[in-house]
Each structure stands twice: as structure tokens, then as C-alpha cells.
Design an enzyme around this catalytic site. Structure first.
Site, PDB file in Angstrom:
ATOM      1  CG  HIS A  68      -1.082   7.112  -0.750  1.00 46.07           C
ATOM      2  ND1 HIS A  68      -2.058   7.305  -1.634  1.00 46.07           N
ATOM      3  CD2 HIS A  68      -0.569   6.314  -0.062  1.00 46.07           C
ATOM      4  CE1 HIS A  68      -3.243   6.658  -1.077  1.00 46.07           C
ATOM      5  NE2 HIS A  68      -2.426   5.387   0.137  1.00 46.07           N
TER       6      HIS A  68
ATOM      7  CG  HIS B 165      -1.712   0.909   1.538  1.00 47.57           C
ATOM      8  ND1 HIS B 165      -3.026   1.196   1.609  1.00 47.57           N
ATOM      9  CD2 HIS B 165      -1.860   2.391   1.315  1.00 47.57           C
ATOM     10  CE1 HIS B 165      -3.724   2.172   1.466  1.00 47.57           C
ATOM     11  NE2 HIS B 165      -3.065   2.906   0.894  1.00 47.57           N
TER      12      HIS B 165
ATOM     13  CG  HIS C 298      -4.659   1.809   5.759  1.00 45.30           C
ATOM     14  ND1 HIS C 298      -6.152   1.983   6.239  1.00 45.30           N
ATOM     15  CD2 HIS C 298      -4.731   2.628   4.711  1.00 45.30           C
ATOM     16  CE1 HIS C 298      -6.946   2.509   5.135  1.00 45.30           C
ATOM     17  NE2 HIS C 298      -6.092   3.506   4.157  1.00 45.30           N
TER      18      HIS C 298
ATOM     19  CE  LYS D 255      -7.747   1.824  -0.235  1.00 46.54           C
ATOM     20  NZ  LYS D 255      -6.835   2.076  -0.286  1.00 46.54           N
TER      21      LYS D 255
ATOM     22  CG  ASP E 158      -2.030   4.675   4.042  1.00 44.16           C
ATOM     23  OD1 ASP E 158      -1.373   4.797   3.033  1.00 44.16           O
ATOM     24  OD2 ASP E 158      -2.391   5.143   5.016  1.00 44.16           O
TER      25      ASP E 158
ATOM     26  CG  HIS F 202      -9.492   4.181   3.501  1.00 44.18           C
ATOM     27  ND1 HIS F 202      -9.217   5.031   3.515  1.00 44.18           N
ATOM     28  CD2 HIS F 202      -9.926   4.712   4.059  1.00 44.18           C
ATOM     29  CE1 HIS F 202      -8.827   5.870   4.460  1.00 44.18           C
ATOM     30  NE2 HIS F 202      -9.958   5.783   4.923  1.00 44.18           N
TER      31      HIS F 202
HETATM   32  C1  NCD Z   1      -3.759   8.944   2.026  1.00 48.63           C
HETATM   33  C2  NCD Z   1      -2.876  10.271   1.003  1.00 48.63           C
HETATM   34  O1  NCD Z   1      -2.432  10.902   1.570  1.00 48.63           O
HETATM   35  O2  NCD Z   1      -3.175  10.001  -0.359  1.00 48.63           O
HETATM   36  N1  NCD Z   1      -3.144   9.704   3.165  1.00 48.63           N
HETATM   37  C3  NCD Z   1      -3.325   8.907   4.659  1.00 48.63           C
HETATM   38  O3  NCD Z   1      -3.917  10.220   6.059  1.00 48.63           O
HETATM   39  N2  NCD Z   1      -3.428   8.045   4.584  1.00 48.63           N
HETATM   40  C4  NCD Z   1      -5.231   8.455   1.770  1.00 48.63           C
HETATM   41  C5  NCD Z   1      -5.395   7.462   2.080  1.00 48.63           C
HETATM   42  O4  NCD Z   1      -5.008   6.847   2.104  1.00 48.63           O
HETATM   43  O5  NCD Z   1      -6.272   7.067   3.056  1.00 48.63           O
HETATM   44 ZN    ZN Z   2      -3.003   5.287   1.507  1.00 47.38          ZN
END
Ligand code: NCD
Ligand code: ZN
Length: 348
Positions: free
Chosen positions: A20, A18, A179, A104, A252, A141
């Protein structure tokens, strides 16, 4: 097999289930950190213009590959963002031709760039049934977005309202409850069929909600789902080190520029990619189960996804390192554990 030696620990190269990675200059700034630590990563589709179709995912994958430093040995695994308008045929084609690894589910407005999320998961039953038929995992999520539900309860309420009914209705669908942050999530996953697994972040293993307010408001430990009470952190630790194949690594990592974190309305997300494995190693060592780090980091995830284990190895050395207060990334990013000392150091 994990080898435990006094000064180093060698394990199969891990994956991050996971992440970003963002897009544009931020992508170029952050992807080297993930590619150094991990062989593969499940890439979240919540870009400002979300990755919705297989064609979007193919385009985004090409941009990620172009942003990798020369000589990287890293495979991005792509996901599509489910919307009320998702077409099963597009997802299945994308999955069959190797562009899409998973889909997702963001409940609408749950988090950063989730305005396009699904308003009612049960309207997507035909899509989910098709995914179950081909073994394509659904990544969830797991928070309700109902403003009337206390933010610290949103995961537990999501289990009752959405996830438990969904798993009961379609037990053959592979679901990753992402998460997870609560004892209720651990209890749910433990009791669920083997088709249900969960990822756990480093921050939810290290922090409880006091961290948000320690000495004043702490924007760099604000993420979604928000960190919970101590009892929940302890439940997550027990799950992570339990050896259960249902739990695996998913950082995450969610970079936001320092200026977007330290703001009147600060963004949710913790940038933990640079020292992710060291951060997990600290937890497993504190729990006296460093021998189970390899299963969590490198074995349970690929087995759940039906992918081969990585053949490479990485070494953690017992060398203290201080995490910098900030990292240059075009804009300044503040990493998780900024200013702290970690007891292990990854050598790749
Ligand atoms: C994530 C993001 O900033 O893209 N933020 C987070 O707090 N984890 C979004 C997410 O996965 O919820
Ligand atoms: Zn995330």
C-alpha cells in the site's frame, strides 16, 4: 543462487507482491522505503477514491513514478479494484497495454477503503473468465465480511464459501490468495492447482494474536487479516520456508499515521516496508532455511506472474541494527519491529 557466507548473504533483487503506497504526501514519504528494498511491487488500489479503471491506474502509476527519489530503480506494478461495475474490456485493454498487472478482489467492507468492493464474486464470472483467458491474475483479500462470523474465522470461512468454489469453477484462473494467516489457507493452497499461490507477510510469520494484547492493547500490530493463534503462525512459517513455488513475499506494508493507529478506533495496517527483507531473513534463519529466502523473495513471485527474474543483486550483512521507534514521514509512522534489534542489514 544464494551464497551463504558467515557474514553476508547475496541474493537476486527481491520484489514485493503486495504494498500500500497511498497517495499525496504519504506516498512521497513511504515509496522510498519500498523502492530501496524491492525492484518491483504490486501496488494495491485501495486509495480513498479507489483505482478502478485502467485510466485510474495509469494516473496513479504516474504519481508513484513522480514521487520516487532520483536514481531509483523501481517499477510499480498496478492493480485495479474490482467492483460490481467492472468492465472486462477495460481490464483486458489495461492488461494488454501494460498498465494493469492484476485485479484485486476486496469483499465489500473487508478492510481500509473497501466500501466499493464486490458484493458477490460470482456476478463477476464474465470478468474472471476473461482474465483467465489472458492470464491476468486475480488477487484476493480472503475474508468474509459477514459480521456474524468470528473475526478470527473469517479467512477459513472465505475459503469454504468463496475461494474453493471459485477455483473449482475456474481452475485456469491465476489466483493469489493474499496475506494468508491460517493453517486452513496453507492446506488449501497446497492442495489447489498450480494456478493458485499465496503471499505471506512478515508480521504473520513473527506474531501470533497474543501480540495484540501483550501488556495492554497494541495498535501497531493490528492489521487485517488479524494475526491468529500460534498454530497458524507455525503453519505459515513451514509454508514460507518449504521451497514450494506457491508461496512468495508480499509485505502488505500499510502505513497509517501514528495518530490514526493510536486512536479510539485505530486503523488496521502495519508499516513494515523499511526493514522488510531483514524481517523475513530473521524468520528464514530461525527456521534454519536461510538458503530458501531467495526463492521466496525473488523467484517464486515473478515465475507465478510470468515476469522475468530481476538481474540485480542485494546483500544482507550480518550486522545488528536497532529499528527506530518512529520514522518521520510528514506525519509520524511507527515501523514494524520498532525498538527491536534485527540481526541482518540490507545493503543495496
Ligand atoms: C490495509 C490498508 O491499510 O490499506 N490494511 C491492513 O491491515 N492490511 C488494507 C488491507 O490490505 O487489508
Ligand atoms: Zn493489503
Amino acid at each position: 543462487m544464494t551464497q551463504i557466507a558467515p557474514t553476508s548473504l547475496t541474493l537476486r533483487r527481491p520484489d514485493d507482491w503486495h504494498v500500500h503506497l497511498r497517495d499525496g504526501p504519504m506516498l512521497a514519504a513511504v515509496v522510498p522505503y519500498t523502492a530501496r528494498q524491492f525492484a518491483r511491487a504490486i501496488v494495491m488500489p485501495n486509495l480513498a477514491a479507489p483505482v478502478v479503471t485502467a485510466a485510474d491506474a495509469a494516473g496513479y502509476r504516474a504519481r508513484i513514478e513522480a514521487a520516487l527519489p532520483a536514481g531509483s530503480n523501481f517499477t510499480p506494478l498496478m492493480t485495479a479494484y474490482l467492483t460490481d461495475g467492472t468492465e472486462a474490456a477495460d481490464l483486458l485493454r489495461g492488461h494488454a497495454n501494460g498498465v494493469l498487472t492484476a485485479a484485486k478482489l476486496y469483499p465489500a467492507h473487508a478492510t481500509t477503503n473497501s466500501a466499493h468492493g464486490v458484493t458477490d464474486i460470482f456476478t463477476l464470472m464474465p470478468v474472471l473468465e476473461a482474465m483467465a483467458g489472458t492470464g491476468m491474475p486475480l488477487l484476493v483479500h480472503g475474508e468474509v465480511t459477514d459480521a456474524e462470523v468470528d473475526i478470527f474465522d473469517r479467512e477459513a470461512v472465505f475459503i469454504d464459501r468463496v475461494l474453493a468454489p471459485l477455483v473449482a469453477r475456474l481452475p485456469e484462473l491465476k489466483v493469489v490468495f493474499e496475506h494468508i494467516t491460517t493453517q486452513q489457507a496453507v492446506d488449501f493452497v497446497d492442495a489447489a492447482p498450480a494456478t493458485v499461490a499465496a503471499t505471506i507477510t512478515p508480521q504473520h510469520l513473527h506474531l501470533n494474536r497474543n501480540a495484540l494484547f501483550a501488556g495492554g492493547l497494541q495498535p501497531h500490530v493490528y492489521c487485517l487479516p488479524v494475526v491468529k493463534r500460534e498454530q497458524h503462525r507455525l503453519a505459515l512459517r513451514r509454508a514460507a520456508v518449504s521451497g514450494s513455488p506457491k508461496y512468495f513475499l508480499g509485505t502488505d506494508t500499510a502505513p497509517h499515521a501514528r495518530s490514526a493507529k493510536e486512536a479510539a478506533c485505530g486503523c488496521a495496517g502495519i508499516f513494515n516496508a523499511p526493514y522488510a527483507l531483514e524481517s523475513y531473513a530473521a524468520v528464514f534463519e530461525e527456521e534454519g532455511r536461510i538458503d530458501r529466502l531467495e526463492g521466496f523473495a525473488s523467484e517464486h513471485g515473478p515465475r507465478f506472474y510470468g515476469l522475468p527474474l530481476n538481474e540485480g543483486r542485494v546483500t544482507l550483512e550480518r550486522v545488528s541494527q536497532q529499528v527506530p521507534a518512529e520514522l518521520p514521514a510528514g506525519e509520524v509512522l511507527v515501523p514494524f519491529h520498532a525498538g527491536e534489534t534485527l540481526g541482518w542489514q540490507l545493503r543495496v
